[in-house]
Design a protein around this motif. Structure first.
Motif, PDB file in Angstrom:
ATOM      1  N   ARG A 166      -8.430   2.657   3.302  1.00 44.59           N
ATOM      2  CA  ARG A 166      -7.295   3.450   2.790  1.00 44.59           C
ATOM      3  C   ARG A 166      -6.602   2.435   2.039  1.00 44.59           C
ATOM      4  O   ARG A 166      -6.040   2.395   0.982  1.00 44.59           O
ATOM      5  CB  ARG A 166      -6.296   3.923   3.759  1.00 44.59           C
ATOM      6  CG  ARG A 166      -6.722   5.254   4.405  1.00 44.59           C
ATOM      7  CD  ARG A 166      -6.200   5.589   5.693  1.00 44.59           C
ATOM      8  NE  ARG A 166      -4.906   5.753   5.490  1.00 44.59           N
ATOM      9  CZ  ARG A 166      -3.964   5.532   6.470  1.00 44.59           C
ATOM     10  NH1 ARG A 166      -4.339   5.030   7.756  1.00 44.59           N
ATOM     11  NH2 ARG A 166      -2.781   5.631   6.369  1.00 44.59           N
ATOM     12  N   GLN A 174      -5.876   1.962  -2.177  1.00 45.94           N
ATOM     13  CA  GLN A 174      -4.534   1.795  -2.820  1.00 45.94           C
ATOM     14  C   GLN A 174      -4.405   0.665  -3.635  1.00 45.94           C
ATOM     15  O   GLN A 174      -3.757   0.777  -4.766  1.00 45.94           O
ATOM     16  CB  GLN A 174      -3.357   2.150  -1.773  1.00 45.94           C
ATOM     17  CG  GLN A 174      -3.506   3.278  -1.407  1.00 45.94           C
ATOM     18  CD  GLN A 174      -2.494   3.483  -0.090  1.00 45.94           C
ATOM     19  OE1 GLN A 174      -1.421   3.004  -0.212  1.00 45.94           O
ATOM     20  NE2 GLN A 174      -2.895   4.283   0.797  1.00 45.94           N
ATOM     21  N   ASP A 175      -4.878  -0.461  -3.347  1.00 52.20           N
ATOM     22  CA  ASP A 175      -4.818  -1.641  -3.834  1.00 52.20           C
ATOM     23  C   ASP A 175      -5.780  -2.987  -3.558  1.00 52.20           C
ATOM     24  O   ASP A 175      -5.672  -3.308  -2.388  1.00 52.20           O
ATOM     25  CB  ASP A 175      -3.396  -2.362  -3.685  1.00 52.20           C
ATOM     26  CG  ASP A 175      -2.874  -3.439  -4.793  1.00 52.20           C
ATOM     27  OD1 ASP A 175      -4.028  -4.122  -5.376  1.00 52.20           O
ATOM     28  OD2 ASP A 175      -1.843  -3.210  -5.058  1.00 52.20           O
ATOM     29  N   ASP A 221       1.124   4.401  -0.289  1.00 52.80           N
ATOM     30  CA  ASP A 221       0.848   5.691   0.369  1.00 52.80           C
ATOM     31  C   ASP A 221       0.822   5.654   1.807  1.00 52.80           C
ATOM     32  O   ASP A 221       0.482   6.569   2.682  1.00 52.80           O
ATOM     33  CB  ASP A 221      -0.447   6.676  -0.076  1.00 52.80           C
ATOM     34  CG  ASP A 221       0.177   7.058  -1.552  1.00 52.80           C
ATOM     35  OD1 ASP A 221       1.183   7.578  -1.579  1.00 52.80           O
ATOM     36  OD2 ASP A 221      -0.711   7.238  -2.275  1.00 52.80           O
ATOM     37  N   PHE A 276       0.980  -1.272  -0.042  1.00 48.35           N
ATOM     38  CA  PHE A 276       0.111  -0.049  -0.039  1.00 48.35           C
ATOM     39  C   PHE A 276       0.986   1.193   0.011  1.00 48.35           C
ATOM     40  O   PHE A 276       1.327   1.579   1.075  1.00 48.35           O
ATOM     41  CB  PHE A 276      -0.742  -0.127   1.338  1.00 48.35           C
ATOM     42  CG  PHE A 276      -1.847  -1.277   1.199  1.00 48.35           C
ATOM     43  CD1 PHE A 276      -2.475  -1.650   0.267  1.00 48.35           C
ATOM     44  CD2 PHE A 276      -1.341  -2.130   2.359  1.00 48.35           C
ATOM     45  CE1 PHE A 276      -3.364  -2.763   0.228  1.00 48.35           C
ATOM     46  CE2 PHE A 276      -2.076  -3.544   2.244  1.00 48.35           C
ATOM     47  CZ  PHE A 276      -3.055  -3.766   1.233  1.00 48.35           C
TER      48      PHE A 276
END
Lengths: 246, 607
Positions: free
Chosen positions: B169, B173-174, A98, A96
């Motif tokens: 979050r 992001q993925d 960030d 991830f």
């Protein structure tokens, strides 16, 4: 019918997979004995990564069965499979980017609720991967490839898995890190975690694996103990830079 | 309001309201890469629930806010569960279109329940103003600022310290990697929709109180403003959305200060287009960030188009051609004239959205340009109507292409946003450019259709005229699609990078598509202007753009015959079933939803 041996932790039995019309796997059968490192070798487009996705429930096979500890995984979603005790180190690591290194590692413990034990395990990871200690509050995306691989492995271990599946863990790493990663896989395995890894680099994988399978355009063409395969002339020619050019 | 400080305060307060909408949009975009066009409808629902609570149940203010937040969150959860989750594995455009359909349905339900008339929403706060510096501030301003800041803080804490916040979050992001950590992505989607809807609903309530008035037109405006703020801040970037909102509020407020109220939205959309063209990832995205869009055109549902034999097409054309000679009522002819006009617009859109893959949400602007050009040419310069209509088509082709050309570098959802903004800009320029367009008064006394000196006033002659024009346009477009040019268009749609690697100039082919499409739509608008004899800046609105898109999807994206079949179906069926006018938009919304869910390739298949 090839029945998986009774001590198999993970077993794929006669799996056939399709992407639309195209068949990716032909009667694929693989078994990972408890406590072993098993490696799946194969070139590009041989169906290696799809095998990973089948195990993790990201792709569903058209026929065949996938069992973990004797129970089928086929009806389960990816998060449910993870909760059964399979952790993954995906291809190209997929951190991830960030989030911080610390947050990334702790994301690995997402399926757990025991706060104190999680904190202890985080400390344990920092002894296993000492370099990450100074990087904890850094963005994961800012790390080098080798460091990211360490984070991905720590993240996978944080769920206290019974088994880790890894997709090309050494790809794109510097030679120094390749050795380090292989050593770590051995360490992890010695602590009782079974490992299933997909690799292109046969000579490296056969160094640490107990058993190996060779996948070619969706079919297992060769399998056996890693030691035997290392000396197999077919493997030498195809993967270890044999005398004739292929 | 006079001082600059007042305008600044006003801008920041309005910006706070936008932020509540935009943050929700950013959360949803982050997790599911979807622009939620139903966000404004939830805002609308929030405002009306607030109205019921305040005016009919007399709830105190804190309770009103809680009631609105909870009710709106429920609506959001329902939308996620039943509208979007079933579409998880379908083509990327499906969820976007579904949210458009959902917003039509929700808006119409609110309108049918509460009537389209505006309602007063009293603010329940004492009407006093405090002096600060050279400006004033009231309790409601403080409430809005307080709600905005509090929710931003709560959201920050939630995302940073809660387990679900981490899951959100990580998913943003993925998605796949998050699933492999054991994150249940459906729960994340639910959470995000619930939060976004609660914030949006409260925003609607506060806006209603701020202007002391609510009406159903708020919905689209809120969605548009939220999208502007979100894109300015960077799609999916939550803090960016807050800053983008405040910036948007200030730009609008200062714009109003200098130019007047009717310029408010113009500034909003100009800001959007400028940001889209110059910094498509938003003001705060770093250069290394790849645009959050797929690189290849996965927008069209793959299908095998239904083959219609040539003789069947000829027979059908023949029947419609001689229809006026048969004993049919004027009512039928009138309905079909509307269908042919919509058909021309659909031809244009099916080329642009289907064949070359640029899903336009502002196509009505091309109608407006054609209509105004043709009307003004015939009125002011006494150009014969036939020529004036062609002039309208040419102007739409030229101006439409020129306006969209800076956005040619955009892809996917971003093209849709840009076209939507350009559509709004055209309408706002028409509203404000009084010396040419006569502004809000509109143009009346447009001469009726005529050809070579003969006035076409009977329904039969108008029918024949519009039918022939449409058939000619359809034949031309059919030829175009079968040619080398058509293949190049489809190549660009399917994989623009590969197309470029083979030496196709994307800008050139996109221009050609918009020129041809602009001409067809402009001609349709021109004919409409002479039929209606009166037009204004709202005659051709976003609702028509969306209706055209529904027609095109119904027929099958890129499918020429499908576009016409779709137009006849959507214009004709409500007439056949005698559905009252106020239910039609509701029906269109439901049709769009059902299509997206069960037959994304349309009736005749995509081409």
């Amino acid at each position: 019918m090839t029945n998986s041996p009774p001590d198999a932790l993970l077993a794929l039995t006669n799996v056939n997979t399709f992407y639309g019309q195209a068949q990716v796997h032909f009667d694929l059968s693989i078994s990972v004995p408890r406590g072993h490192i098993v490696c799946l070798l194969g070139g590009n487009a041989s169906g290696k990564s799809t095998t990973m996705k089948i195990i993790l429930g990201l792709v569903k096979p058209r026929s065949g069965d996938v069992t973990f500890d004797g129970a089928s995984l086929l009806g389960l979603t990816t998060p449910q499979i993870v909760r059964r005790g399979i952790a993954s180190v995906p291809e190209a690591r997929r951190l991830f980017a960030d989030m911080t290194v610390r947050e990334n590692i702790l994301m690995g413990a997402f399926v757990r609720d025991d706060r104190e034990a999680i904190a202890q395990d985080l400390d344990k990871m920092l002894t296993l991967f000492p370099k990450l200690g100074q990087r904890l509050s850094q963005r994961a995306g800012s790390l080098s490839g080798g460091e990211q691989q360490m984070v991905a492995m720590a993240r996978a271990l944080m769920s206290r898995p019974r088994m880790i599946v890894m997709d090309e863990p050494t790809m794109g790493l510097s030679p120094l890190y390749v050795d380090r990663v292989l050593e770590l896989i051995r360490t992890i395995n010695r602590e009782g975690v079974s490992v299933f890894m997909v690799e292109q680099n046969a000579s490296l994988a056969l160094e640490i694996a107990h058993e190996a399978y060779v996948l070619q355009t969706g079919k297992i063409v060769l399998s056996g103990s890693a030691r035997a395969l290392k000396d197999d002339p077919r493997i030498r020619d195809a993967y270890l830079g044999g005398s004739e050019a292929a | 309001m006079s001082s600059w400080l007042d305008y600044t305060i006003n801008g920041l307060i309005v910006g706070n309201v936008y932020a509540l909408v935009a943050v929700g949009l950013a959360l949803i975009f982050g997790v599911s890469r979807l622009i939620n066009f139903a966000q404004g409808s939830i805002y609308l629902v929030g405002a009306y629930i607030g109205w019921v609570a305040v005016v009919q149940l007399h709830t105190p203010l804190p309770l009103t806010i809680i009631v609105v937040a909870v009710a709106a969150a429920l609506v959001g959860l329902i939308i996620e569960r039943f509208g979007l989750r079933p579409l998880q594995n379908s083509v990327r455009i499906a969820p976007l279109l579904a949210t458009i359909g959902i917003s039509f349905v929700l808006d119409q339900l609110v309108m049918l329940t509460f009537s389209p008339n505006p309602r007063a929403l009293p603010s329940q706060l004492p009407d006093v103003r405090f002096q600060i510096g050279g400006g004033t501030i009231g309790p409601l301003d403080l409430l809005i600022a307080g709600v905005g800041i509090t929710s931003a803080l709560l959201l920050f804490v939630f995302l940073r310290y809660s387990k679900l916040g981490w899951a959100i979050r990580a998913t943003a992001q993925d998605r796949d990697a998050a699933m492999q950590m054991g994150v249940d992505v459906n729960r994340v989607n639910q959470a995000v929709f619930g939060i976004a809807a609660a914030l949006g609903g409260v925003s609607g309530l506060l806006v209603g109180m701020y202007y002391n008035q609510i009406d159903t037109a708020m919905s689209l405006q809120a969605t548009l403003k939220g999208v502007v703020a979100e894109v300015v801040g960077g799609a999916g970037n939550v803090p960016g959305a807050v800053i983008g909102s405040l910036l948007l509020g200030l730009v609008e407020s200062y714009g109003v200060a200098v130019f007047g109220t009717s310029y408010r939205n113009l500034f909003a959309f100009l800001l959007l287009v400028v940001v889209l063209v110059l910094r498509p990832n938003g003001l705060f995205a770093s250069a290394r960030q790849a645009p959050p869009e797929p690189l290849t055109g996965t927008f069209i549902a793959p299908s095998r188009p239904v083959r219609i034999p040539r003789w069947a097409l000829l027979v059908a054309t023949g029947i419609f051609a001689i229809l006026p000679l048969l004993p049919v009522s004027f009512y039928v002819l009138q309905t079909l004239i509307n269908a042919w006009l919509l058909g021309m617009l659909a031809l244009s859109l099916t080329l642009v959205a289907g064949t070359i893959g640029q899903v336009s949400l502002g196509h009505a602007a091309l109608l407006a340009i054609g209509a105004y050009t043709s009307a003004l040419l015939s009125l002011t310069f006494a150009v014969p109507v036939g020529l004036a209509i062609i002039g309208g088509g040419l102007m739409s082709a030229a101006l439409g292409t020129a306006l969209i050309s800076p956005s040619f570098r955009l892809r996917g959802h971003y093209v849709s946003i840009a076209t939507l903004a350009i559509g709004e800009i055209v309408s706002l320029v028409i509203l404000n450019w009084e010396s040419v367009t006569r502004g809000p008064i509109g143009i009346s006394g447009i001469p009726p259709l005529s050809l070579a000196g003969y006035e076409l006033v009977s329904p039969i002659s108008i029918y024949c005229f519009s039918f022939i024009v449409m058939v000619v346009l359809a034949l031309l477009q059919g030829r175009l699609l079968g040619s080398h040019l058509g293949r190049s268009f489809r190549a660009i749609r399917d994989d623009d990078i590969a197309a470029r690697a083979y030496g196709l100039s994307l800008n050139r082919y996109k221009s050609l598509a918009f020129i041809f499409g602009g001409f067809a739509a402009g001609v349709s608008g021109g004919i409409a202007a002479h039929l209606y004899s009166y037009i204004n800046h709202e005659t051709f609105n976003t609702q028509q753009s969306i209706l055209a898109l529904t027609v095109v999807i119904l027929g099958g994206l890129g499918n020429v015959v499908g576009a016409i079949v779709g137009a006849v179906a959507l214009v004709g069926l409500p007439e056949v079933f005698r559905i009252a006018a106020e239910y039609r938009i509701l029906i269109y919304g439901i049709v769009l939803l059902l299509l997206v869910r069960f037959r994304p390739q349309g009736l005749l298949g995509t081409m």
